[in-house]
Structures are given as C-alpha cells and as structure tokens.
Write a protein that holds these residues in place. Structure first.
Motif, PDB file in Angstrom:
ATOM      1  N   GLN A 160      -6.391  -0.537   2.794  1.00  0.00           N
ATOM      2  CA  GLN A 160      -6.464  -1.995   2.901  1.00  0.00           C
ATOM      3  C   GLN A 160      -5.359  -2.613   2.054  1.00  0.00           C
ATOM      4  OE1 GLN A 160      -8.966  -3.648   4.799  1.00  0.00           O
ATOM      5  NE2 GLN A 160      -9.249  -1.558   5.539  1.00  0.00           N
ATOM      6  N   ARG A 161      -4.968  -3.827   2.365  1.00  0.00           N
ATOM      7  CA  ARG A 161      -3.862  -4.497   1.662  1.00  0.00           C
ATOM      8  C   ARG A 161      -4.115  -4.612   0.156  1.00  0.00           C
ATOM      9  NH1 ARG A 161      -0.372  -5.541  -0.957  1.00  0.00           N
ATOM     10  NH2 ARG A 161       1.296  -7.038  -0.732  1.00  0.00           N
ATOM     11  N   ASN A 162      -5.343  -4.666  -0.292  1.00  0.00           N
ATOM     12  CA  ASN A 162      -5.637  -4.788  -1.720  1.00  0.00           C
ATOM     13  C   ASN A 162      -5.761  -3.455  -2.436  1.00  0.00           C
ATOM     14  OD1 ASN A 162      -5.554  -7.541  -2.299  1.00  0.00           O
ATOM     15  ND2 ASN A 162      -7.532  -7.850  -1.326  1.00  0.00           N
ATOM     16  N   ASP A 163      -5.473  -2.345  -1.762  1.00  0.00           N
ATOM     17  CA  ASP A 163      -5.525  -1.038  -2.406  1.00  0.00           C
ATOM     18  C   ASP A 163      -4.327  -0.859  -3.334  1.00  0.00           C
ATOM     19  OD1 ASP A 163      -7.844  -0.443  -1.057  1.00  0.00           O
ATOM     20  OD2 ASP A 163      -6.874   0.836   0.442  1.00  0.00           O
ATOM     21  N   PRO A 164      -4.486  -0.014  -4.358  1.00  0.00           N
ATOM     22  CA  PRO A 164      -3.362   0.246  -5.266  1.00  0.00           C
ATOM     23  C   PRO A 164      -2.159   0.833  -4.536  1.00  0.00           C
ATOM     24  CG  PRO A 164      -5.410   1.122  -6.166  1.00  0.00           C
ATOM     25  CD  PRO A 164      -5.697   0.688  -4.760  1.00  0.00           C
ATOM     26  N   ASN A 165      -0.996   0.384  -4.902  1.00  0.00           N
ATOM     27  CA  ASN A 165       0.281   0.844  -4.360  1.00  0.00           C
ATOM     28  C   ASN A 165       0.293   0.859  -2.834  1.00  0.00           C
ATOM     29  OD1 ASN A 165       2.943   1.656  -4.468  1.00  0.00           O
ATOM     30  ND2 ASN A 165       2.498   3.763  -5.016  1.00  0.00           N
ATOM     31  N   TYR A 166      -0.237  -0.172  -2.245  1.00  0.00           N
ATOM     32  CA  TYR A 166      -0.247  -0.303  -0.785  1.00  0.00           C
ATOM     33  C   TYR A 166       1.177  -0.348  -0.224  1.00  0.00           C
ATOM     34  CZ  TYR A 166      -1.228  -2.079   3.882  1.00  0.00           C
ATOM     35  OH  TYR A 166      -1.296  -2.228   5.244  1.00  0.00           O
ATOM     36  N   LEU A 167       2.117  -0.899  -1.001  1.00  0.00           N
ATOM     37  CA  LEU A 167       3.496  -1.025  -0.531  1.00  0.00           C
ATOM     38  C   LEU A 167       4.256   0.298  -0.623  1.00  0.00           C
ATOM     39  CD1 LEU A 167       4.388  -4.546  -1.974  1.00  0.00           C
ATOM     40  CD2 LEU A 167       3.691  -3.947   0.358  1.00  0.00           C
ATOM     41  N   GLY A 168       3.665   1.295  -1.229  1.00  0.00           N
ATOM     42  CA  GLY A 168       4.253   2.633  -1.232  1.00  0.00           C
ATOM     43  C   GLY A 168       5.456   2.805  -2.134  1.00  0.00           C
ATOM     44  N   ALA A 169       5.441   2.200  -3.298  1.00  0.00           N
ATOM     45  CA  ALA A 169       6.555   2.329  -4.237  1.00  0.00           C
ATOM     46  C   ALA A 169       6.408   3.604  -5.062  1.00  0.00           C
ATOM     47  CB  ALA A 169       6.588   1.127  -5.171  1.00  0.00           C
ATOM     48  N   TYR A 170       7.510   4.264  -5.310  1.00  0.00           N
ATOM     49  CA  TYR A 170       7.540   5.410  -6.213  1.00  0.00           C
ATOM     50  C   TYR A 170       8.379   5.102  -7.452  1.00  0.00           C
ATOM     51  CZ  TYR A 170       5.546   8.231  -2.483  1.00  0.00           C
ATOM     52  OH  TYR A 170       4.732   8.730  -1.517  1.00  0.00           O
ATOM     53  N   SER A 171       9.496   4.415  -7.272  1.00  0.00           N
ATOM     54  CA  SER A 171      10.445   4.225  -8.366  1.00  0.00           C
ATOM     55  C   SER A 171      10.055   3.122  -9.337  1.00  0.00           C
ATOM     56  CB  SER A 171      11.841   3.949  -7.803  1.00  0.00           C
ATOM     57  OG  SER A 171      11.818   2.838  -6.932  1.00  0.00           O
ATOM     58  N   GLY A 172       9.136   2.256  -8.956  1.00  0.00           N
ATOM     59  CA  GLY A 172       8.691   1.174  -9.830  1.00  0.00           C
ATOM     60  C   GLY A 172       7.584   0.417  -9.139  1.00  0.00           C
ATOM     61  N   ALA A 173       7.152  -0.661  -9.746  1.00  0.00           N
ATOM     62  CA  ALA A 173       6.071  -1.460  -9.163  1.00  0.00           C
ATOM     63  C   ALA A 173       6.653  -2.521  -8.230  1.00  0.00           C
ATOM     64  CB  ALA A 173       5.249  -2.121 -10.255  1.00  0.00           C
ATOM     65  N   MET A 174       5.995  -2.695  -7.089  1.00  0.00           N
ATOM     66  CA  MET A 174       6.391  -3.702  -6.109  1.00  0.00           C
ATOM     67  C   MET A 174       5.206  -4.600  -5.795  1.00  0.00           C
ATOM     68  SD  MET A 174       8.361  -1.655  -3.122  1.00  0.00           S
ATOM     69  CE  MET A 174       9.852  -0.740  -3.382  1.00  0.00           C
ATOM     70  N   ALA A 175       5.517  -5.857  -5.549  1.00  0.00           N
ATOM     71  CA  ALA A 175       4.501  -6.801  -5.097  1.00  0.00           C
ATOM     72  C   ALA A 175       5.100  -7.654  -3.993  1.00  0.00           C
ATOM     73  CB  ALA A 175       4.014  -7.676  -6.245  1.00  0.00           C
ATOM     74  N   GLN A 176       4.223  -8.210  -3.161  1.00  0.00           N
ATOM     75  CA  GLN A 176       4.643  -9.046  -2.043  1.00  0.00           C
ATOM     76  C   GLN A 176       3.643 -10.173  -1.881  1.00  0.00           C
ATOM     77  OE1 GLN A 176       2.721  -9.056   1.109  1.00  0.00           O
ATOM     78  NE2 GLN A 176       4.065 -10.651   1.913  1.00  0.00           N
ATOM     79  N   SER A 177       4.154 -11.345  -1.618  1.00  0.00           N
ATOM     80  CA  SER A 177       3.322 -12.504  -1.300  1.00  0.00           C
ATOM     81  C   SER A 177       3.976 -13.268  -0.170  1.00  0.00           C
ATOM     82  CB  SER A 177       3.206 -13.445  -2.506  1.00  0.00           C
ATOM     83  OG  SER A 177       2.665 -12.799  -3.623  1.00  0.00           O
ATOM     84  N   PRO A 178       3.206 -13.846   0.729  1.00  0.00           N
ATOM     85  CA  PRO A 178       3.813 -14.677   1.769  1.00  0.00           C
ATOM     86  C   PRO A 178       4.662 -15.787   1.132  1.00  0.00           C
ATOM     87  CG  PRO A 178       1.510 -14.265   2.268  1.00  0.00           C
ATOM     88  CD  PRO A 178       1.746 -13.748   0.877  1.00  0.00           C
ATOM     89  N   SER A 179       5.696 -16.199   1.828  1.00  0.00           N
ATOM     90  CA  SER A 179       6.630 -17.176   1.266  1.00  0.00           C
ATOM     91  C   SER A 179       5.984 -18.524   0.960  1.00  0.00           C
ATOM     92  CB  SER A 179       7.827 -17.370   2.200  1.00  0.00           C
ATOM     93  OG  SER A 179       7.383 -17.841   3.463  1.00  0.00           O
ATOM     94  N   ASP A 180       4.853 -18.812   1.578  1.00  0.00           N
ATOM     95  CA  ASP A 180       4.181 -20.082   1.302  1.00  0.00           C
ATOM     96  C   ASP A 180       2.959 -19.911   0.398  1.00  0.00           C
ATOM     97  OD1 ASP A 180       2.728 -18.727   3.243  1.00  0.00           O
ATOM     98  OD2 ASP A 180       2.372 -20.497   4.489  1.00  0.00           O
ATOM     99  N   ALA A 181       2.845 -18.763  -0.283  1.00  0.00           N
ATOM    100  CA  ALA A 181       1.733 -18.508  -1.202  1.00  0.00           C
ATOM    101  C   ALA A 181       2.198 -18.691  -2.643  1.00  0.00           C
ATOM    102  CB  ALA A 181       1.195 -17.101  -1.013  1.00  0.00           C
ATOM    103  N   GLY A 182       1.391 -19.335  -3.436  1.00  0.00           N
ATOM    104  CA  GLY A 182       1.699 -19.505  -4.851  1.00  0.00           C
ATOM    105  C   GLY A 182       1.422 -18.234  -5.641  1.00  0.00           C
ATOM    106  N   ALA A 183       1.893 -18.208  -6.880  1.00  0.00           N
ATOM    107  CA  ALA A 183       1.707 -17.042  -7.744  1.00  0.00           C
ATOM    108  C   ALA A 183       0.230 -16.734  -7.968  1.00  0.00           C
ATOM    109  CB  ALA A 183       2.417 -17.252  -9.074  1.00  0.00           C
ATOM    110  N   HIS A 184      -0.614 -17.762  -7.937  1.00  0.00           N
ATOM    111  CA  HIS A 184      -2.052 -17.556  -8.133  1.00  0.00           C
ATOM    112  C   HIS A 184      -2.703 -16.874  -6.925  1.00  0.00           C
ATOM    113  CE1 HIS A 184      -1.793 -21.318  -5.921  1.00  0.00           C
ATOM    114  NE2 HIS A 184      -3.057 -21.142  -5.552  1.00  0.00           N
ATOM    115  N   GLU A 185      -1.948 -16.749  -5.825  1.00  0.00           N
ATOM    116  CA  GLU A 185      -2.480 -16.138  -4.609  1.00  0.00           C
ATOM    117  C   GLU A 185      -1.977 -14.709  -4.395  1.00  0.00           C
ATOM    118  OE1 GLU A 185      -2.858 -19.340  -1.267  1.00  0.00           O
ATOM    119  OE2 GLU A 185      -0.989 -19.742  -2.384  1.00  0.00           O
ATOM    120  N   MET A 186      -1.418 -14.108  -5.420  1.00  0.00           N
ATOM    121  CA  MET A 186      -0.901 -12.743  -5.272  1.00  0.00           C
ATOM    122  C   MET A 186      -2.038 -11.777  -4.968  1.00  0.00           C
ATOM    123  SD  MET A 186       2.036 -12.620  -8.234  1.00  0.00           S
ATOM    124  CE  MET A 186       2.575 -10.965  -7.824  1.00  0.00           C
ATOM    125  N   TRP A 187      -1.717 -10.716  -4.247  1.00  0.00           N
ATOM    126  CA  TRP A 187      -2.705  -9.727  -3.850  1.00  0.00           C
ATOM    127  C   TRP A 187      -3.277  -9.007  -5.068  1.00  0.00           C
ATOM    128  CZ3 TRP A 187      -4.363  -9.639   1.026  1.00  0.00           C
ATOM    129  CH2 TRP A 187      -3.543 -10.154   2.029  1.00  0.00           C
TER     130      TRP A 187
END
Length: 184
Positions: A134-161
């Motif tokens: 699910q989108r809220n699972d740890p490391n859903y974006l599949g990063a190995y080299s560091g931490a990655m996060a993604q938010s829709p362009s119209d979402a505020g920082a308080h709406e991060m996954w």
C-alpha cells in the motif's frame, strides 16, 4: 552518542518536514539552508563537529535546488583540505512526481559526499513491492541510496504520506546507529 547534523533546503515545506522527521529519528541537529543558499551562523562549525551529515534537498528539474548547490559549492574550501574525510553521509529528497528523477538528486548528494572523502549510509530497508503493498507502507518508493518522499503537487507538507515519513524517521535512526558504530 554520535553527533549527527541534518543540513537541508526546502522550497515549499515538504523537505523541511522530512528533515524534521529524519532529525527526530537520528536525534540530530537541524541546519536549514535559507532562501539565499546560506547556512545559519555557526552552521559550518556544527558540520565540522558532526560524525555524520545527512543532506536533504527537494528534487527540482532532476537535481538539487540552486540553494543547496550554493551550499555544496561553498563546501569546496573544506574539500581542498579534505576536512570531512571519513565522515558518514546520507541523503534524502522529495518531489511531486512518483519518480520525479529523485535518484538523480540522491546521486548528486552521494557524489558530493564521495568528493569529500565520506562514507555513505544507505536506506537499509527493502522496498514494499509486493502485490499487497500500500502507498503508506515503508519505502514504498523503493529507494536504496537514501530516503525518498513524494506528495502531489497540490498537497501541503502536512499532507505527506505517513509511510514516507515513517521511512524518513527510520532512515535517520539508521544513520545515527551506524554513526555510533563508527564514532571516532
């Protein structure tokens, strides 16, 4: 206990929130690069005293922000003397697109660390890549080299996954644990 510093630039607040969560996980000091690309007073001294430096930048146009780049270029005086030789480094980034070329940003941070003679700490978490993921699972974006996060362009920082933030917190904790093992 190892001294860990999180140095980052944030344009819209998402990378700042990520930096705060990474720092919570690491028990780290936070240094924000300002809108003009400068560190706060005493920032360079904090980085000199750190056992580990975790760098963060939003991904803009497939790379770090110009403000982060200004900081990186200012570190060239330290590069010349290899003042950060054998420090631990790690990195994180955020972008609006699922891919967003975040790997390019992490590669830039990695290269900067390597030019300083640093040692890189990876994410250390397998990606959530099963059919049940699910989108809220740890490391859903599949990063190995560091931490990655993604938010829709119209979402505020308080709406991060929540999963991205949990991954960022665990990443900070991992860097602090590794730094504790390698403490000078």
């Amino acid at each position: 206990m190892a001294e860990v510093v999180v140095v980052y630039h944030s344009g819209y607040g998402h990378t700042q929130r990520m930096a705060q969560v990474v720092a919570e996980g690491a028990g780290a000091e936070i240094l924000a690069i300002d809108a003009d690309g400068n560190l706060p007073g005493g920032g360079w001294d904090s980085l000199a005293a750190a056992d580990a430096i975790i760098m963060g930048s939003p991904t803009y146009m497939g790379n770090v922000s110009w403000q982060f780049k200004k900081f990186a270029e200012a570190s060239s005086k330290l590069w010349f003397t290899q003042a950060w030789q054998d420090k631990l480094f790690a990195g994180f980034t955020h972008s609006a697109a699922i891919n967003g070329d975040k790997s390019s940003t992490l590669n830039y941070l990695f290269t900067l660390a390597m030019q300083h003679g640093g040692l890189w700490v990876s994410q250390g978490v397998l990606p959530s890549s099963s059919k049940a993921a699910q989108r809220n699972d740890p490391n859903y974006l599949g990063a190995y080299s560091g931490a990655m996060a993604q938010s829709p362009s119209d979402a505020g920082a308080h709406e991060m996954w929540p999963g991205d933030l949990a991954s960022a917190r665990a990443f900070g904790q991992r860097v602090a644990e590794v730094a504790g093992r390698f403490r000078r």
